[in-house]
Design a protein around this motif. Structure first.
Motif, PDB file in Angstrom:
ATOM      1  N   LYS A 192      -2.057  -8.312 -20.995  1.00 16.19           N
ATOM      2  CA  LYS A 192      -1.981  -9.660 -20.429  1.00 16.19           C
ATOM      3  C   LYS A 192      -2.582 -10.684 -21.395  1.00 16.19           C
ATOM      4  CE  LYS A 192      -3.159 -11.773 -15.934  1.00 16.19           C
ATOM      5  NZ  LYS A 192      -3.886 -11.521 -14.663  1.00 16.19           N
ATOM      6  N   GLU A 193      -3.698 -10.308 -22.021  1.00 12.77           N
ATOM      7  CA  GLU A 193      -4.363 -11.207 -22.966  1.00 12.77           C
ATOM      8  C   GLU A 193      -3.511 -11.430 -24.215  1.00 12.77           C
ATOM      9  OE1 GLU A 193      -7.065  -9.073 -20.349  1.00 12.77           O
ATOM     10  OE2 GLU A 193      -5.750  -8.314 -21.901  1.00 12.77           O
ATOM     11  N   GLU A 194      -2.854 -10.381 -24.677  1.00 14.07           N
ATOM     12  CA  GLU A 194      -1.995 -10.516 -25.858  1.00 14.07           C
ATOM     13  C   GLU A 194      -0.781 -11.394 -25.558  1.00 14.07           C
ATOM     14  OE1 GLU A 194      -3.031  -6.256 -28.069  1.00 14.07           O
ATOM     15  OE2 GLU A 194      -1.421  -6.359 -26.573  1.00 14.07           O
ATOM     16  N   MET A 195      -0.246 -11.279 -24.349  1.00 12.05           N
ATOM     17  CA  MET A 195       0.910 -12.094 -23.985  1.00 12.05           C
ATOM     18  C   MET A 195       0.545 -13.573 -23.902  1.00 12.05           C
ATOM     19  SD  MET A 195       3.532 -10.214 -23.912  1.00 12.05           S
ATOM     20  CE  MET A 195       4.584 -11.523 -23.314  1.00 12.05           C
ATOM     21  N   ILE A 196      -0.611 -13.876 -23.333  1.00 12.69           N
ATOM     22  CA  ILE A 196      -0.999 -15.289 -23.244  1.00 12.69           C
ATOM     23  C   ILE A 196      -1.335 -15.823 -24.635  1.00 12.69           C
ATOM     24  CG2 ILE A 196      -3.517 -15.170 -22.881  1.00 12.69           C
ATOM     25  CD1 ILE A 196      -1.000 -17.247 -20.832  1.00 12.69           C
ATOM     26  N   SER A 197      -1.814 -14.953 -25.516  1.00 15.44           N
ATOM     27  CA  SER A 197      -2.080 -15.361 -26.899  1.00 15.44           C
ATOM     28  C   SER A 197      -0.778 -15.719 -27.614  1.00 15.44           C
ATOM     29  CB  SER A 197      -2.791 -14.236 -27.657  1.00 15.44           C
ATOM     30  OG  SER A 197      -4.013 -13.898 -27.048  1.00 15.44           O
ATOM     31  N   ALA A 214      -7.502 -17.425 -19.086  1.00 17.21           N
ATOM     32  CA  ALA A 214      -7.207 -17.218 -20.508  1.00 17.21           C
ATOM     33  C   ALA A 214      -8.496 -17.239 -21.334  1.00 17.21           C
ATOM     34  CB  ALA A 214      -6.243 -18.286 -21.003  1.00 17.21           C
ATOM     35  N   PRO A 215      -8.636 -16.335 -22.291  1.00 18.04           N
ATOM     36  CA  PRO A 215      -9.869 -16.241 -23.087  1.00 18.04           C
ATOM     37  C   PRO A 215     -10.170 -17.516 -23.868  1.00 18.04           C
ATOM     38  CG  PRO A 215      -8.500 -14.286 -23.368  1.00 18.04           C
ATOM     39  CD  PRO A 215      -7.670 -15.278 -22.634  1.00 18.04           C
ATOM     40  N   SER A 216     -11.435 -17.888 -23.902  1.00 15.51           N
ATOM     41  CA  SER A 216     -11.860 -19.095 -24.618  1.00 15.51           C
ATOM     42  C   SER A 216     -11.614 -18.986 -26.118  1.00 15.51           C
ATOM     43  CB  SER A 216     -13.352 -19.350 -24.369  1.00 15.51           C
ATOM     44  OG  SER A 216     -13.625 -19.454 -22.998  1.00 15.51           O
ATOM     45  N   VAL A 217     -11.579 -17.762 -26.628  1.00 12.70           N
ATOM     46  CA  VAL A 217     -11.390 -17.566 -28.060  1.00 12.70           C
ATOM     47  C   VAL A 217     -10.047 -18.122 -28.526  1.00 12.70           C
ATOM     48  CG1 VAL A 217     -10.319 -15.277 -27.878  1.00 12.70           C
ATOM     49  CG2 VAL A 217     -11.674 -15.849 -29.911  1.00 12.70           C
ATOM     50  N   LEU A 218      -9.118 -18.316 -27.595  1.00 13.32           N
ATOM     51  CA  LEU A 218      -7.813 -18.871 -27.970  1.00 13.32           C
ATOM     52  C   LEU A 218      -7.910 -20.340 -28.373  1.00 13.32           C
ATOM     53  CD1 LEU A 218      -5.419 -17.185 -25.371  1.00 13.32           C
ATOM     54  CD2 LEU A 218      -5.870 -16.551 -27.742  1.00 13.32           C
ATOM     55  N   HIS A 219      -9.034 -20.982 -28.048  1.00 12.44           N
ATOM     56  CA  HIS A 219      -9.256 -22.338 -28.557  1.00 12.44           C
ATOM     57  C   HIS A 219      -9.255 -22.324 -30.085  1.00 12.44           C
ATOM     58  CE1 HIS A 219      -9.971 -24.679 -24.962  1.00 12.44           C
ATOM     59  NE2 HIS A 219     -10.773 -23.748 -24.485  1.00 12.44           N
ATOM     60  N   GLU A 252      -4.184 -28.150 -29.108  1.00 14.32           N
ATOM     61  CA  GLU A 252      -5.224 -28.151 -28.082  1.00 14.32           C
ATOM     62  C   GLU A 252      -4.791 -27.265 -26.918  1.00 14.32           C
ATOM     63  OE1 GLU A 252      -7.409 -31.303 -25.000  1.00 14.32           O
ATOM     64  OE2 GLU A 252      -5.888 -32.003 -26.425  1.00 14.32           O
ATOM     65  N   MET A 253      -5.724 -26.514 -26.373  1.00 12.76           N
ATOM     66  CA  MET A 253      -5.454 -25.651 -25.229  1.00 12.76           C
ATOM     67  C   MET A 253      -6.131 -26.227 -23.994  1.00 12.76           C
ATOM     68  SD  MET A 253      -6.133 -21.541 -24.959  1.00 12.76           S
ATOM     69  CE  MET A 253      -7.844 -21.610 -24.379  1.00 12.76           C
ATOM     70  N   ILE A 254      -5.387 -26.345 -22.906  1.00 11.20           N
ATOM     71  CA  ILE A 254      -5.958 -26.868 -21.668  1.00 11.20           C
ATOM     72  C   ILE A 254      -5.790 -25.835 -20.553  1.00 11.20           C
ATOM     73  CG2 ILE A 254      -5.636 -29.298 -22.249  1.00 11.20           C
ATOM     74  CD1 ILE A 254      -3.102 -29.280 -20.541  1.00 11.20           C
ATOM     75  N   TYR A 255      -6.789 -25.774 -19.672  1.00 13.01           N
ATOM     76  CA  TYR A 255      -6.753 -24.829 -18.559  1.00 13.01           C
ATOM     77  C   TYR A 255      -6.134 -25.479 -17.323  1.00 13.01           C
ATOM     78  CZ  TYR A 255      -9.886 -21.659 -21.078  1.00 13.01           C
ATOM     79  OH  TYR A 255     -10.431 -20.794 -21.992  1.00 13.01           O
ATOM     80  N   THR A 259       1.553  -6.371 -35.964  1.00 13.41           N
ATOM     81  CA  THR A 259       0.786  -7.037 -37.018  1.00 13.41           C
ATOM     82  C   THR A 259       0.411  -8.451 -36.591  1.00 13.41           C
ATOM     83  OG1 THR A 259       1.901  -5.751 -38.733  1.00 13.41           O
ATOM     84  CG2 THR A 259       0.817  -7.779 -39.430  1.00 13.41           C
ATOM     85  N   ILE A 260       1.349  -9.145 -35.967  1.00 10.57           N
ATOM     86  CA  ILE A 260       1.075 -10.512 -35.502  1.00 10.57           C
ATOM     87  C   ILE A 260       0.007 -10.505 -34.419  1.00 10.57           C
ATOM     88  CG2 ILE A 260       2.062 -12.465 -34.239  1.00 10.57           C
ATOM     89  CD1 ILE A 260       4.691 -11.904 -35.744  1.00 10.57           C
ATOM     90  N   VAL A 261       0.145  -9.604 -33.461  1.00  8.42           N
ATOM     91  CA  VAL A 261      -0.833  -9.527 -32.371  1.00  8.42           C
ATOM     92  C   VAL A 261      -2.222  -9.191 -32.918  1.00  8.42           C
ATOM     93  CG1 VAL A 261      -1.502  -8.207 -30.326  1.00  8.42           C
ATOM     94  CG2 VAL A 261       0.866  -8.949 -30.596  1.00  8.42           C
ATOM     95  N   SER A 262      -2.269  -8.318 -33.905  1.00  8.21           N
ATOM     96  CA  SER A 262      -3.558  -7.916 -34.484  1.00  8.21           C
ATOM     97  C   SER A 262      -4.238  -9.058 -35.234  1.00  8.21           C
ATOM     98  CB  SER A 262      -3.359  -6.731 -35.436  1.00  8.21           C
ATOM     99  OG  SER A 262      -2.834  -5.617 -34.740  1.00  8.21           O
ATOM    100  N   SER A 263      -3.459 -10.041 -35.667  1.00  4.26           N
ATOM    101  CA  SER A 263      -4.034 -11.165 -36.416  1.00  4.26           C
ATOM    102  C   SER A 263      -4.666 -12.212 -35.508  1.00  4.26           C
ATOM    103  CB  SER A 263      -2.944 -11.832 -37.261  1.00  4.26           C
ATOM    104  OG  SER A 263      -2.001 -12.505 -36.432  1.00  4.26           O
ATOM    105  N   ILE A 264      -4.405 -12.110 -34.210  1.00  2.00           N
ATOM    106  CA  ILE A 264      -4.972 -13.058 -33.243  1.00  2.00           C
ATOM    107  C   ILE A 264      -6.444 -12.712 -33.023  1.00  2.00           C
ATOM    108  CG2 ILE A 264      -4.844 -13.815 -30.827  1.00  2.00           C
ATOM    109  CD1 ILE A 264      -1.813 -13.242 -30.992  1.00  2.00           C
TER     110      ILE A 264
END
Length: 470
Positions: free
Chosen positions: A291-296, A317-322, A331-334, A376-381
Motif C-alpha cells: 500500500k505504501e509503495e503504491m501511494i509512493s 500516507a508516510p511523511s517521508v513522501l514529502h 508539494e504533498m497535501i493530506y 528498481t524504481i520502487v527501491s529508489s523511493i
C-alpha cells in the motif's frame, strides 16, 4: 474460513463463511459474525458483527451502498431508492446509468432506470463496466448525476451514486437520500421520462487517455492483466494503443499471477477489482507492491507527468513522501481517505490511485523514461517505516474510546484532517482512523524504524482495548 491459534468459541456462536479470526479471539455465547469479516487478535466478540446490526443507522458506506445479493437487494428497496434519488432532481434531468454484465446487476439497474422514468427523469446507459470511464463521461457531458450498479467479489450488490462532476456524492446528499427513503414521493403519468437512444461507451475515455499520455518506446512491453471478462475489452483495446502486449487471465490467485509473470517475462502484473477503480500491482519478480509503495508511485507519477505541482494523498500516507515531493519541486497535501476527497483535490481528469488502467499506462511511461525495472524504481523511493493494524471497536463504544485517546494526548499535537493523528516527540506519528462500514479502528504508525512504528501501534491497540474494558 481461517481460525487462528488459541481461540475460544462458545456455545451457539455463529461464524460466517470466509471469516478470518486472528490469534486469541474469544467469541462469546450466541455471538454472530457475518461472512467476510476479519477479527483482530485478542478481540472479545460479545455481541454480533452482522450486516444491519451494530452499525450506524446509515445506508451509505465507503464505496456507496452495499447489500447482500438476493437478500437485501430486492425490488422494493430499489424502487424506494430511485424515488428518493429522483426527488432531489428536477423533472426532466438526465441521469447516466451503468452496470456490469451480471444478470442481477442488469436487472437492478434496469429497474432503477424504469423507476426514474416514472418520476420524470430521462436516462442513458453506459454500456461498459469500467467505473473510471463512467466518471469521466459524467464530468464531460451534461448529465445531472450517475448511478453505477455492480456485483463485487463478496457477492454484494454495490450501488455507487455520483454527482454531475463525476465525483461520489457528498455526505449531505447521502443523508438527504436516506431521509427521503422513509417517505413516498409523487409521480405523474403526464411527465414520464425517457431512455436516450444513443448509449454511452468507452470511446470518449479511451481517446482522452491516449491524448493525455503521449509516450512511445522502441521496446515492446508485456503486462499480465487479471480482470473480469467485462473489463477485458477496454483494457486490451487501450493498452494496444500504447504497443503493450496483454496476457489476460480471469484468475486472481497470487501464485498464478507470479507464474504468468515468469513464463511471459512480463514487466509487471495488474489485478483489477470488479469496477476497475481499485487494483493490485506485482513487479517483474512477482512481488506484490505494498500500500505504501503504491501511494509512493502515485506521488511520483502525479508530480512527474501532470502540470500541477500539488498531489493529494490520504491521511495515512508516510511523511517521508514529502521528501520525494520536494525532490520533484512539488508539494504533498493530506486529505481524508475517501474517494471523493482524493478526486476533488486532484484537479486532473485521471487519477493514478483510483484508475487501474491509467496507473498501468503511467507506470509503463515511467519505465520507458527510466529504462529500468519497476522494482528498481520502487527501491529508489525513500524508505518507509509504516505499521498498520486493525482493532475491533463496537459502534456504541467508538466515541468514548476516541474521546479518551484525545484526553490522553492533551500535551501532543493532534491533527483531525481524518480521524485522529497524534504526533510524538521523536517525530513519529500515529493515526487512529475509524472505518466507515465496520466496527473497527485502523491504527497507522510511522517512525524512524519498523520496530518503533510497531511499538506505537501496539501501544494504541492496547489503549483502545483497555478503554473498551476488553
Amino acid at each position: 474460513m481461517y481460525i487462528g491459534k488459541k481461540n475460544e468459541i462458545f456455545d451457539y456462536a455463529v461464524i460466517g463463511a470466509k471469516c478470518k479470526l486472528k490469534n486469541k479471539v474469544k467469541v462469546q455465547h450466541a455471538a454472530k459474525i457475518w461472512p467476510n469479516k476479519t477479527i483482530a487478535e485478542k478481540t472479545k466478540v460479545k455481541g454480533s458483527i452482522v450486516w444491519g446490526e451494530q452499525r450506524p443507522n446509515v445506508l451509505f458506506r465507503q464505496n456507496g451502498i452495499s447489500m447482500r445479493a438476493h437478500v437485501d437487494a430486492h425490488p422494493i428497496f430499489i424502487t424506494q431508492l430511485a424515488s428518493a434519488y429522483s426527488s432531489l432532481h428536477e423533472k426532466g434531468s438526465h441521469i447516466l446509468i451503468g452496470f456490469d454484465n451480471h444478470p442481477l446487476s442488469q436487472a437492478l439497474g434496469s429497474l432503477f432506470t424504469q423507476c426514474l422514468h416514472m418520476y420524470g427523469m430521462h436516462t442513458n446507459v453506459y454500456e461498459g463496466g469500467y467505473l473510471p470511464a463512467f466518471r469521466y463521461i459524467l464530468s464531460h457531458k451534461q448529465y445531472r448525476g450517475g448511478v453505477f450498479v455492480t456485483l463485487n467479489e463478496h457477492d454484494e450488490v454495490v450501488i455507487d451514486i455520483h454527482d454531475e462532476q463525476g465525483f461520489p456524492i457528498d455526505c449531505t446528499m447521502e443523508r438527504a437520500i436516506e431521509q427521503r427513503m422513509e417517505h413516498e414521493h409523487h409521480m405523474s403519468a403526464m411527465q414520464m421520462g425517457e431512455a436516450m437512444k444513443q448509449k454511452e461507451n468507452d470511446e470518449m475515455y479511451i481517446r482522452a487517455l491516449r491524448q493525455a499520455i503521449s509516450f512511445s518506446s522502441s521496446e515492446r512491453w508485456k503486462v499480465v492483466v487479471a480482470s473480469s471478462p467485462l473489463l477485458k475489452h477496454i483494457i486490451e483495446r487501450t493498452l494496444l494503443l500504447f504497443a503493450v502486449d496483454v496476457v489476460w487471465t480471469k484468475e486472481r490467485d497470487d501464485e498464478h499471477i507470479r507464474k504468468l509473470i515468469e513464463q511471459e517475462q512480463a514487466q509487471f502484473a495488474i489485478v483489477f477489482d470488479y469496477s476497475g477503480e481499485r487494483f493490485r500491482m506485482f513487479d517483474g519478480q512477482g512481488v506484490v507492491l505494498t500500500k505504501e509503495e503504491m501511494i509512493s508511485l502515485h506521488v511520483l507519477t502525479s508530480l512527474l507527468f501532470s502540470e500541477t505541482k500539488k498531489v493529494a494523498v490520504p491521511s495515512w500516507a508516510p511523511s517521508v513522501l514529502h521528501t520525494l515531493a520536494e525532490r520533484l519541486h512539488g508539494e504533498m497535501i493530506y486529505v481524508k481517505d475517501t474517494r471523493r476527497d482524493l478526486l476533488l483535490a486532484h484537479h486532473e481528469p485521471f487519477h493514478f490511485y483510483l484508475d487501474g488502467l491509467y496507473a498501468c499506462i503511467q507506470l509503463l511511461h515511467l519505465l520507458a523514461i527510466e529504462r529500468c525495472s519497476l522494482r528498481t524504481i520502487v527501491s529508489s523511493i525513500p524508505t518507509i517505516h509504516l505499521s498498520c493494524r486493525d482493532v475491533h471497536c463496537p459502534w456504541d463504544e467508538r466515541a468514548a474510546v476516541m474521546r479518551k485517546l484525545l484526553e490522553e494526548s492533551y500535551d501532543k499535537h493532534v491533527d483531525f484532517t481524518d480521524g485522529m493523528k497524534v504526533y510524538h516527540e521523536d517525530g513519529a506519528w500515529t493515526l487512529i482512523l475509524p472505518k466507515v462500514d465496520e466496527p473497527t479502528l485502523t491504527i497507522y504508525s510511522q517512525a524512524a524504524n519498523a520496530q518503533k512504528a510497531k511499538e506505537y501501534t501496539k501501544y494504541y491497540i492496547k489503549k483502545i482495548r483497555q478503554y473498551q474494558n476488553v
